[in-house]
Design a protein around this motif. Structure first.
Motif, mmCIF file in Angstrom:
data_model
loop_
_atom_site.group_PDB
_atom_site.id
_atom_site.type_symbol
_atom_site.label_atom_id
_atom_site.label_comp_id
_atom_site.label_asym_id
_atom_site.label_seq_id
_atom_site.Cartn_x
_atom_site.Cartn_y
_atom_site.Cartn_z
ATOM 1 N N VAL A 34 7.039 -9.941 -0.460
ATOM 2 C CA VAL A 34 7.084 -8.956 0.441
ATOM 3 C C VAL A 34 6.700 -7.586 0.297
ATOM 4 O O VAL A 34 5.820 -7.398 0.312
ATOM 5 C CB VAL A 34 7.743 -9.353 1.044
ATOM 6 N N ALA A 35 7.294 -7.175 -0.897
ATOM 7 C CA ALA A 35 6.506 -6.167 -1.709
ATOM 8 C C ALA A 35 5.067 -6.068 -1.959
ATOM 9 O O ALA A 35 4.359 -4.538 -1.636
ATOM 10 C CB ALA A 35 7.542 -5.669 -2.926
ATOM 11 N N ARG A 64 0.102 -4.088 -0.628
ATOM 12 C CA ARG A 64 -1.671 -4.719 -1.213
ATOM 13 C C ARG A 64 -2.067 -3.776 0.033
ATOM 14 O O ARG A 64 -3.478 -3.503 0.042
ATOM 15 C CB ARG A 64 -1.736 -5.689 -0.940
ATOM 16 N N TYR A 65 -1.367 -4.301 1.659
ATOM 17 C CA TYR A 65 -2.524 -4.049 2.652
ATOM 18 C C TYR A 65 -2.152 -2.471 2.538
ATOM 19 O O TYR A 65 -3.328 -1.797 3.482
ATOM 20 C CB TYR A 65 -1.013 -3.896 3.504
ATOM 21 N N ARG A 87 -5.750 -0.152 3.683
ATOM 22 C CA ARG A 87 -6.025 0.842 4.708
ATOM 23 C C ARG A 87 -6.025 1.876 4.418
ATOM 24 O O ARG A 87 -6.999 2.979 4.644
ATOM 25 C CB ARG A 87 -4.511 0.912 5.006
ATOM 26 N N GLN A 88 -5.398 2.628 2.651
ATOM 27 C CA GLN A 88 -5.728 3.409 2.606
ATOM 28 C C GLN A 88 -7.436 3.841 1.879
ATOM 29 O O GLN A 88 -8.066 4.738 2.111
ATOM 30 C CB GLN A 88 -5.567 4.243 1.384
ATOM 31 N N GLU A 89 -7.817 2.570 1.246
ATOM 32 C CA GLU A 89 -8.942 2.520 0.420
ATOM 33 C C GLU A 89 -10.399 3.142 2.482
ATOM 34 O O GLU A 89 -10.871 2.969 1.917
ATOM 35 C CB GLU A 89 -9.708 1.590 0.412
#
Length: 190
Positions: free
Chosen positions: A31-32, A37-38, A42-44
């Protein structure tokens, strides 16, 4: 009942506690990892949007300045300097390269339509085949570019719906289509 379950699995109580702890740790790690990764994705995407917005915005503003330059009478019958034309081509290339980077489908379509209008900027004031000289195009092009800037700003602010197409924007596109239809009709049949 717990004794029976443990007996079926062949585990004693101490191993079961350790197995449950290990399973919880593995699930927590997965989960971490997925959360991290999400966040990275999102930042990318945000970084890509920032870059595309900056590049596209700069290109639109440079094009706006080009159509304000006094060195050019922007009509269909007058020429432009090679430097002016090179600069315009460079900025249109930036628009063509950055438009696909936007997730917003409508914005991509508007930017591509802006490039199409810029490609045929001589004919944005085409008013039919009986006119020898067309009105000056630069005020119309500046309004088309301002509309593109407004659309870009709306997407950057997070607005879902783009501003409605301005009358000047749609008329310019329509005039260009009308010019090419007229040219096609005038072409001698082979």
């Amino acid at each position: 009942m717990d004794q029976v379950t443990l007996a079926l699995w062949g585990l004693n109580k101490d191993y079961t506690v350790a197995l449950v702890g290990l399973t919880g740790t593995l699930i927590g790690a997965v989960v971490a990892f997925l959360t991290m990764r999400y966040q990275v994705d999102r930042q990318e995407k945000e970084k890509q949007l920032d870059h595309a917005t900056k590049e596209c915005g700069q290109a639109l503003l440079k094009l706006m300045r080009l159509f304000r330059k006094p060195e050019i009478q922007v009509t269909s019958t007058s020429g432009v300097t090679p430097n002016w034309e090179d600069e315009m081509t460079d900025q249109m290339d930036v628009l063509k390269l950055t438009a696909p980077l936007f997730q917003h489908k409508e914005l991509r379509a508007r930017l591509n339509a802006t490039v199409d209008i810029l490609t045929n900027w001589h004919y944005v004031t085409f008013d039919g085949p009986n006119r020898d000289e067309y009105e000056e195009s630069s005020p119309v092009i500046r309004q088309v570019l301002q509309h593109a800037i407004d659309c870009l700003g709306a997407v950057r602010r997070g607005v879902r719906q783009l501003p409605a197409e301005t009358k000047v924007f749609s008329t310019a596109a329509s005039n260009i289509d009308g010019f090419w239809e007229w040219r096609e009709e005038e072409r001698p049949a082979s």
